[in-house]
Design an enzyme around this catalytic site. Sequence first.
Site, PDB file in Angstrom:
ATOM      1  N   HIS A   1       0.874  -1.218  -0.095  1.00 65.52           N
ATOM      2  CA  HIS A   1      -0.148   0.117  -0.013  1.00 65.52           C
ATOM      3  C   HIS A   1       0.823   1.074   0.126  1.00 65.52           C
ATOM      4  CE1 HIS A   1       1.073  -0.053   4.205  1.00 65.52           C
ATOM      5  NE2 HIS A   1       0.588   1.203   4.335  1.00 65.52           N
TER       6      HIS A   1
HETATM    7  C1  UD1 Z   1      -1.757   5.517   6.411  1.00 65.86           C
HETATM    8  C2  UD1 Z   1      -0.327   6.114   6.911  1.00 65.86           C
HETATM    9  C3  UD1 Z   1       0.445   4.857   6.796  1.00 65.86           C
HETATM   10  C4  UD1 Z   1      -0.166   3.583   7.167  1.00 65.86           C
HETATM   11  C5  UD1 Z   1      -1.289   3.279   6.355  1.00 65.86           C
HETATM   12  C6  UD1 Z   1      -2.024   2.084   7.018  1.00 65.86           C
HETATM   13  C7  UD1 Z   1       0.065   8.678   6.780  1.00 65.86           C
HETATM   14  C8  UD1 Z   1       1.053   9.551   6.079  1.00 65.86           C
HETATM   15  N1  UD1 Z   1       0.161   7.281   6.446  1.00 65.86           N
HETATM   16  O1  UD1 Z   1      -1.739   5.693   4.765  1.00 65.86           O
HETATM   17  O2  UD1 Z   1       1.600   5.155   7.587  1.00 65.86           O
HETATM   18  O3  UD1 Z   1       0.765   2.363   6.825  1.00 65.86           O
HETATM   19  O4  UD1 Z   1      -2.433   4.512   6.812  1.00 65.86           O
HETATM   20  O5  UD1 Z   1      -3.215   1.961   6.260  1.00 65.86           O
HETATM   21  O6  UD1 Z   1      -0.653   8.644   7.615  1.00 65.86           O
HETATM   22  N2  UD1 Z   1      -9.202   5.224   2.380  1.00 65.86           N
HETATM   23  C9  UD1 Z   1     -10.476   4.684   1.993  1.00 65.86           C
HETATM   24  N3  UD1 Z   1     -11.023   4.243   3.448  1.00 65.86           N
HETATM   25  C10 UD1 Z   1     -10.311   4.331   4.585  1.00 65.86           C
HETATM   26  C11 UD1 Z   1      -9.266   5.008   4.483  1.00 65.86           C
HETATM   27  C12 UD1 Z   1      -8.605   5.324   3.313  1.00 65.86           C
HETATM   28  O7  UD1 Z   1     -11.047   4.453   1.123  1.00 65.86           O
HETATM   29  O8  UD1 Z   1     -10.771   4.205   5.645  1.00 65.86           O
HETATM   30  C13 UD1 Z   1      -8.411   5.468   0.891  1.00 65.86           C
HETATM   31  C14 UD1 Z   1      -8.832   7.324   0.595  1.00 65.86           C
HETATM   32  O9  UD1 Z   1      -8.887   7.199  -0.649  1.00 65.86           O
HETATM   33  C15 UD1 Z   1      -7.424   7.780   0.886  1.00 65.86           C
HETATM   34  C16 UD1 Z   1      -6.413   6.628   0.752  1.00 65.86           C
HETATM   35  O10 UD1 Z   1      -7.174   5.386   1.070  1.00 65.86           O
HETATM   36  O11 UD1 Z   1      -7.026   8.919   0.210  1.00 65.86           O
HETATM   37  C17 UD1 Z   1      -5.195   6.703   1.667  1.00 65.86           C
HETATM   38  O12 UD1 Z   1      -5.578   6.896   3.026  1.00 65.86           O
HETATM   39  P1  UD1 Z   1      -4.682   7.851   3.913  1.00 65.86           P
HETATM   40  O13 UD1 Z   1      -5.041   7.694   5.544  1.00 65.86           O
HETATM   41  O14 UD1 Z   1      -4.439   8.998   3.451  1.00 65.86           O
HETATM   42  O15 UD1 Z   1      -3.238   7.040   3.738  1.00 65.86           O
HETATM   43  P2  UD1 Z   1      -2.938   5.478   3.916  1.00 65.86           P
HETATM   44  O16 UD1 Z   1      -2.311   5.150   2.464  1.00 65.86           O
HETATM   45  O17 UD1 Z   1      -3.971   4.567   4.497  1.00 65.86           O
END
Ligand code: UD1
Length: 367
Positions: A198
């Site tokens: 991811h």
């Molecule tokens: C975040 C953490 C990362 C961790 C990861 C675990 C930061 C900088 N990164 O990254 O260190 O390893 O979590 O999962 O904080 N989304 C959904 N549903 C959700 C959450 C996210 O659809 O419940 C999608 C959204 O499109 C979002 C993308 O996932 O834009 C990324 O989510 P985000 O929390 O911004 O970063 P992660 O890649 O999950």
Amino acid sequence: MILIIAGARPNFMKIAPIVWEFERRSFADYKIVHTGQHYDYEMSQAFFEDLSLGEPDFFLNVGSGTHTYQTASVMIALEEICTELNPHLIIVVGDVNSTLASSLVASKQRIPLAHVEAGLRSFDMAMPEEVNRILTDHVSDFLLVSEQSGIDNLKREGIPDDRVHFVGNIMIDSLNRILPKAHKEKPTAGEYIAATIHRPSNVDDAASLSKIIDLLSDAAKHHPVVMPAHPRTKKNLILFGLEKHFLQEPRFPESPEPGNIYLVPPIGYVGFVGMMAGAHYVITDSGGIQEETTFLGIPCVTLRENTERPATVEIGTNTVVGTDKAAFGETIKNIREGTYKTGGRPPLWDGKTSERVCDILLSAYSP
Ligand code: UD1
């Protein structure tokens, strides 16, 4: 009054042992704040249920967005809660944007701050987590460290020794506790490889993601690969038209076959630990999974150029191969042929980290 902050999937298993230990000691003067950085059922509530965490006291509902938006939104919402409650201490864990945002609020409001999982460094400032880790550590009053490298890094960065405490790995407390349940959920489908990918550096552009798929395909020639998809990965597979390399399944396939990479929805905590425990080996770019596999004694192949958790390589079952096809091939060949290292457990990864954390934090505030 202590505030415990969690925002994203990798935070929940790190706050749970602190909550359990507070309860065991009949210490009730704490509140859980969920920032809402992760909000999908499988990314959030499923973990609260598996960890018997109950409902958070506050839900900030910040959701997704740019890093700036996410960090700023947490700051504004948390500031209000701090102004209202006037906490004596804020506890943050890990390295996600919610961790940094909460640390900045603590620092601005002059509230003492404890960082659980302090001192880890990948030395790669292109990783958002590295920036979050460094900034959080430098405004923390209690730096609670999981492995020796953390102590060394903090010393080198000039953090005074009396703020640094070697407590071990808090995630292992959670893992230990749910392991009997997880073993019951182990897939019985024969030999398989569990994969999770991811990181933005691996999935945010088509060329990098194609490279990863190429490696997964190499591994799948010998054993089926099952990959629970993080929302970001799933979104980008569709965006780049790369879904065709996967067989999509609603759950862990009943009889997975070599030659295939199966894409399944994200899995809760107990289910995923079961999936790791039953795997021939694990391929990942996660931080925590490198540690969980080390504890479980399952070989782990990490598709990153570096790790902030060197104990998993030096002591445990982890090998960091980047996306180098030859290094990857060599490593998985060793695993298949039984010539791979067996690995041990780093010091203080013993399921008692939350006791040490609470000893330190609660004694600092008792009269
Ligand atoms: C975040 C953490 C990362 C961790 C990861 C675990 C930061 C900088 N990164 O990254 O260190 O390893 O979590 O999962 O904080 N989304 C959904 N549903 C959700 C959450 C996210 O659809 O419940 C999608 C959204 O499109 C979002 C993308 O996932 O834009 C990324 O989510 P985000 O929390 O911004 O970063 P992660 O890649 O999950």
